[in-house]
Design a protein around this motif. Structure first.
Motif, PDB file in Angstrom:
ATOM      1  N   GLY A  65       0.812  -1.217   0.000  1.00 52.65           N
ATOM      2  CA  GLY A  65       0.000   0.000   0.000  1.00 52.65           C
ATOM      3  C   GLY A  65       0.842   1.261   0.000  1.00 52.65           C
ATOM      4  O   GLY A  65       0.538   2.227  -0.704  1.00 52.65           O
ATOM      5  N   ALA A  66       1.929   1.260   0.792  1.00 51.41           N
ATOM      6  CA  ALA A  66       2.797   2.442   0.859  1.00 51.41           C
ATOM      7  C   ALA A  66       3.441   2.734  -0.491  1.00 51.41           C
ATOM      8  O   ALA A  66       3.534   3.901  -0.901  1.00 51.41           O
ATOM      9  N   VAL A  67       3.874   1.693  -1.186  1.00 43.35           N
ATOM     10  CA  VAL A  67       4.472   1.890  -2.516  1.00 43.35           C
ATOM     11  C   VAL A  67       3.445   2.499  -3.468  1.00 43.35           C
ATOM     12  O   VAL A  67       3.727   3.481  -4.164  1.00 43.35           O
ATOM     13  N   VAL A  68       2.230   1.949  -3.486  1.00 41.93           N
ATOM     14  CA  VAL A  68       1.194   2.444  -4.392  1.00 41.93           C
ATOM     15  C   VAL A  68       0.802   3.884  -4.034  1.00 41.93           C
ATOM     16  O   VAL A  68       0.658   4.733  -4.920  1.00 41.93           O
ATOM     17  N   ILE A  69       0.653   4.180  -2.748  1.00 45.21           N
ATOM     18  CA  ILE A  69       0.290   5.539  -2.317  1.00 45.21           C
ATOM     19  C   ILE A  69       1.362   6.534  -2.738  1.00 45.21           C
ATOM     20  O   ILE A  69       1.061   7.598  -3.295  1.00 45.21           O
ATOM     21  N   GLY A  70       2.632   6.192  -2.481  1.00 45.81           N
ATOM     22  CA  GLY A  70       3.725   7.097  -2.841  1.00 45.81           C
ATOM     23  C   GLY A  70       3.804   7.359  -4.334  1.00 45.81           C
ATOM     24  O   GLY A  70       3.903   8.513  -4.772  1.00 45.81           O
ATOM     25  N   LEU A  71       3.723   6.302  -5.118  1.00 49.68           N
ATOM     26  CA  LEU A  71       3.788   6.460  -6.572  1.00 49.68           C
ATOM     27  C   LEU A  71       2.596   7.250  -7.096  1.00 49.68           C
ATOM     28  O   LEU A  71       2.733   8.088  -7.990  1.00 49.68           O
ATOM     29  N   ARG A 178      -6.615   1.482   0.482  1.00 52.02           N
ATOM     30  CA  ARG A 178      -7.413   0.270   0.727  1.00 52.02           C
ATOM     31  C   ARG A 178      -6.511  -0.916   1.037  1.00 52.02           C
ATOM     32  O   ARG A 178      -6.776  -1.686   1.946  1.00 52.02           O
ATOM     33  N   VAL A 179      -5.420  -1.045   0.290  1.00 47.81           N
ATOM     34  CA  VAL A 179      -4.474  -2.134   0.535  1.00 47.81           C
ATOM     35  C   VAL A 179      -3.733  -1.889   1.858  1.00 47.81           C
ATOM     36  O   VAL A 179      -3.589  -2.790   2.676  1.00 47.81           O
ATOM     37  N   TYR A 180      -3.289  -0.648   2.077  1.00 40.24           N
ATOM     38  CA  TYR A 180      -2.506  -0.309   3.273  1.00 40.24           C
ATOM     39  C   TYR A 180      -3.285  -0.588   4.561  1.00 40.24           C
ATOM     40  O   TYR A 180      -2.731  -1.069   5.538  1.00 40.24           O
ATOM     41  N   THR A 181      -4.565  -0.265   4.557  1.00 44.94           N
ATOM     42  CA  THR A 181      -5.377  -0.413   5.775  1.00 44.94           C
ATOM     43  C   THR A 181      -6.081  -1.759   5.866  1.00 44.94           C
ATOM     44  O   THR A 181      -6.816  -2.006   6.818  1.00 44.94           O
TER      45      THR A 181
END
Length: 189
Positions: A65-71, A178-181
Motif C-alpha cells: 500500500g505504501a508503494v502504491v500511495i507514494g507512486l 485500501r491495501v494499506y489499511t
C-alpha cells in the motif's frame, strides 16, 4: 513494460512518459512484495496454524500500500504540474492509440474480476495484488486518453489529460489506502 517506457522517455526526453515508466516499475515492485510473501509463507491465504500469519499478511499489505500511495501521489503531483505548465502535445498513431485502449480495458476487467475472485476465495494477498493491478490501470487510462485525444482532438488536450491524471491518480491513492489499511481476516477456530 516499465523498461520500454523509461527507455522511450529518455530517448524522447518525455518527463510524462518517464513518470509512467516509474509508476510501472513501482507497481512491479508491489507485485514482487506479494510474490515474496507467497514464497516465504508458501500460501496466499492465511494459515490458521501459524499465529504470525495474520501479522505477516498485514505487514505485506502495508508495504504494498505504501508503494502504491507514494507512486500515485507523485503521479498526481506530476499531473498538477502538467495542468499549470503544459508541455508539447504528444501525438500517437490511431492504431497505436486503439491498441493502448484495448490493453487498458482488458487489464481493468481482469483486475476487477481477479480482485472479486480473490476476495470470494479468501485470498487476501492475491486480492491486494489485483488492487495494485487496478491502481496501475489508472495510469494506463490516462495514457489511453492521451493517445486517443492525440488523433481525435484538434486542439491541445494536455490540460484535459492533466485533469484525468489528477482524478485517476487520486483513485490509485484510494486503492493504495485500501491495501494499506486492509486487515487480515481472522480465522474461526
Amino acid at each position: 513494460m516499465a523498461s520500454w517506457k523509461v527507455l522511450l522517455a529518455v530517448q524522447a526526453t518525455s518527463f510524462v512518459l518517464l513518470v509512467y515508466g516509474a509508476f510501472s516499475i513501482g507497481i512491479a515492485t508491489s507485485k514482487i512484495l506479494a510474490v515474496r510473501h507467497h514464497d516465504r509463507t508458501g500460501t496466499a491465504v492465511i494459515d490458521a496454524a501459524a499465529p504470525d500469519s495474520s501479522e505477516a499478511v498485514e505487514k505485506t499489505f502495508r508495504r504494498i500500500g505504501a508503494v502504491v500511495i507514494g507512486l500515485s501521489a507523485i503521479f498526481v503531483a506530476t499531473s498538477v504540474s502538467n495542468f499549470f505548465l503544459p508541455g508539447a502535445a504528444q501525438r500517437y498513431d490511431k492504431w497505436v492509440a486503439v491498441a493502448i485502449a484495448t490493453v487498458a480495458f482488458i487489464e481493468i476487467i481482469g483486475s476487477v474480476m481477479g480482485a472479486h475472485s480473490a476476495r470470494k476465495n479468501n485470498e487476501p494477498v492475491m486480492e491486494a495484488l489485483k488492487l495494485v493491478n487496478l491502481a496501475g490501470c489508472c495510469a494506463l487510462l490516462v495514457m489511453t486518453q492521451t493517445a486517443l485525444l492525440s488523433f481525435a482532438y484538434d486542439g491541445d488536450a494536455s490540460r484535459y489529460n492533466a485533469i484525468a491524471g489528477m482524478v485517476f491518480g487520486c483513485v490509485a491513492i484510494i486503492l493504495g489506502l485500501r491495501v494499506y489499511t486492509r486487515r487480515a481476516p481472522q480465522r474461526q477456530g
